[in-house]
Design an enzyme around this catalytic site. Structure first.
Site, short mmCIF file in Angstrom:
data_model
loop_
_atom_site.label_atom_id
_atom_site.label_comp_id
_atom_site.label_asym_id
_atom_site.label_seq_id
_atom_site.Cartn_x
_atom_site.Cartn_y
_atom_site.Cartn_z
N HIS A 87 0.83 -1.21 0.00
CA HIS A 87 0.00 0.00 0.00
C HIS A 87 0.86 1.26 0.00
O HIS A 87 2.05 1.21 0.32
CB HIS A 87 -0.92 0.02 1.23
N ASP A 120 0.40 5.07 1.90
CA ASP A 120 -0.37 5.49 3.07
C ASP A 120 -1.56 6.37 2.70
O ASP A 120 -1.42 7.36 1.98
CB ASP A 120 0.55 6.21 4.07
N ARG A 176 4.85 6.64 13.91
CA ARG A 176 4.97 7.20 12.56
C ARG A 176 4.44 8.62 12.54
O ARG A 176 3.37 8.89 13.10
CB ARG A 176 4.17 6.34 11.57
#
Ligand code: SIN
Length: 298
Positions: free
Chosen positions: A101, A103, A268
């Site tokens: 993926h 994000d 993150r």
């Protein structure tokens, strides 16, 4: 062009570089920052080692590259809505990112880049894999490229985030009542490098606009398999206090959960991006293949 303030060691010729000689917890000079940004654009994903940072220092580093993104479904630490915890342990039923993926590509303006720092790592395993969407695009036939240049795809957050919102964990105003869903071009032109890249991912992309369901499913299946080929990849082996900083405009990633029941944990910070676009004048790259290459088992 060479670097004066940082050392850049390439991981593979196609993508990935380790950056040395910089302490990201400190306020960086503009020219060092410009070199880090150039290293990111040149290598698509960059890695740092031994970066001991507080959440405030992590956010401050991210802010040097742009405004920070608030994840639509994060359970952020108190006082840090821009921080997305990444955590797995013996009680986890899934881990974030265990599928190819980019994000939050369901957003209208998906994040430009993400900066993940892990403070706890398993004894071995737990790597993150990155796939170059420049290389994946370059490897397609001219005719397939031409067809895909005219296509748009739907990117939806519904199947990804449904469980979170139902339990009231969604934290952005625009996503309290609706799951983000937007159309983006299938071939995306990078706003800084000007290069064309493939912009569909198995995490969020649900259909190709204008095709019937069977056609769309078959094309997406082909593209998702194409992206997953190891010739487009590099793989990062984490250590405590390592950082991976990836450019969501031209790479996909996959978090490998092969370390259960051990703990892998970190945070993150994600940088806001712009609306993906296709520019027919964008730069066409070439895959650096050996001219007489034949594939055979050894
Ligand atoms: C993610 O941000 O998708 C998770 C990546 C990772 O845990 O390696």
């Amino acid at each position: 062009m060479s670097y004066r303030n940082i050392e850049v060691r390439k991981v593979t010729p196609r993508l990935g570089a380790e950056i040395h000689g910089v302490d990201l917890s400190q306020e960086l000079e503009e020219d060092t920052l410009a070199e880090i940004r150039r290293a990111l654009v040149d290598n698509q994903v960059i890695f740092f080692r031994d970066q001991d940072m507080t959440l405030d220092q992590h956010k401050a580093f991210g802010r040097r590259f742009g405004e920070l993104h608030v994840h639509p479904a994060a359970k952020s630490p108190e006082g840090h809505p821009e921080v997305l915890p990444i955590h797995a342990d013996e009680h986890s039923r899934y881990v974030a990112g265990e599928a190819w993926h980019t994000d939050v590509s369901c957003d209208e303006e998906p994040p430009m880049a993400s900066i993940l720092r892990l403070h706890t790592v398993p004894e071995c395993g737990g790597d993150t894999l990155f796939s170059s969407m420049y290389a994946a695009y370059d490897a397609l036939s001219p005719r397939m490229k031409e067809f895909l240049k005219s296509c748009k795809a739907v990117h939806s957050g519904e199947h990804v985030y449904r469980g979170y919102y139902q339990t009231g964990k969604g934290q952005r105003e625009d996503t309290q009542n609706a799951f983000p869903e937007h159309e983006h071009p299938v071939i995306r032109t990078h706003p800084e490098s000007g290069r064309q890249s493939l912009y569909v991912n198995s995490g969020f992309t649900t259909r190709i606009v204008g095709l019937n369901k069977d056609e769309s499913d078959a094309l997406l299946k082909f593209l998702f398999n194409h992206i997953a080929q190891p010739q487009f990849h590099c793989r990062f082996n984490w250590r405590k206090n390592s950082i991976a900083f990836w450019d969501n405009r031209c790479v996909q990633h996959y978090a490998m959960w092969d370390y259960y029941p051990e703990v892998r944990s970190g945070y993150r910070v994600t940088i806001k991006g712009d609306r993906p676009y296709f520019d027919s004048e964008g730069v066409e790259g070439e895959l650096n293949l050996a001219p007489h290459r034949r594939v055979r088992a050894a």
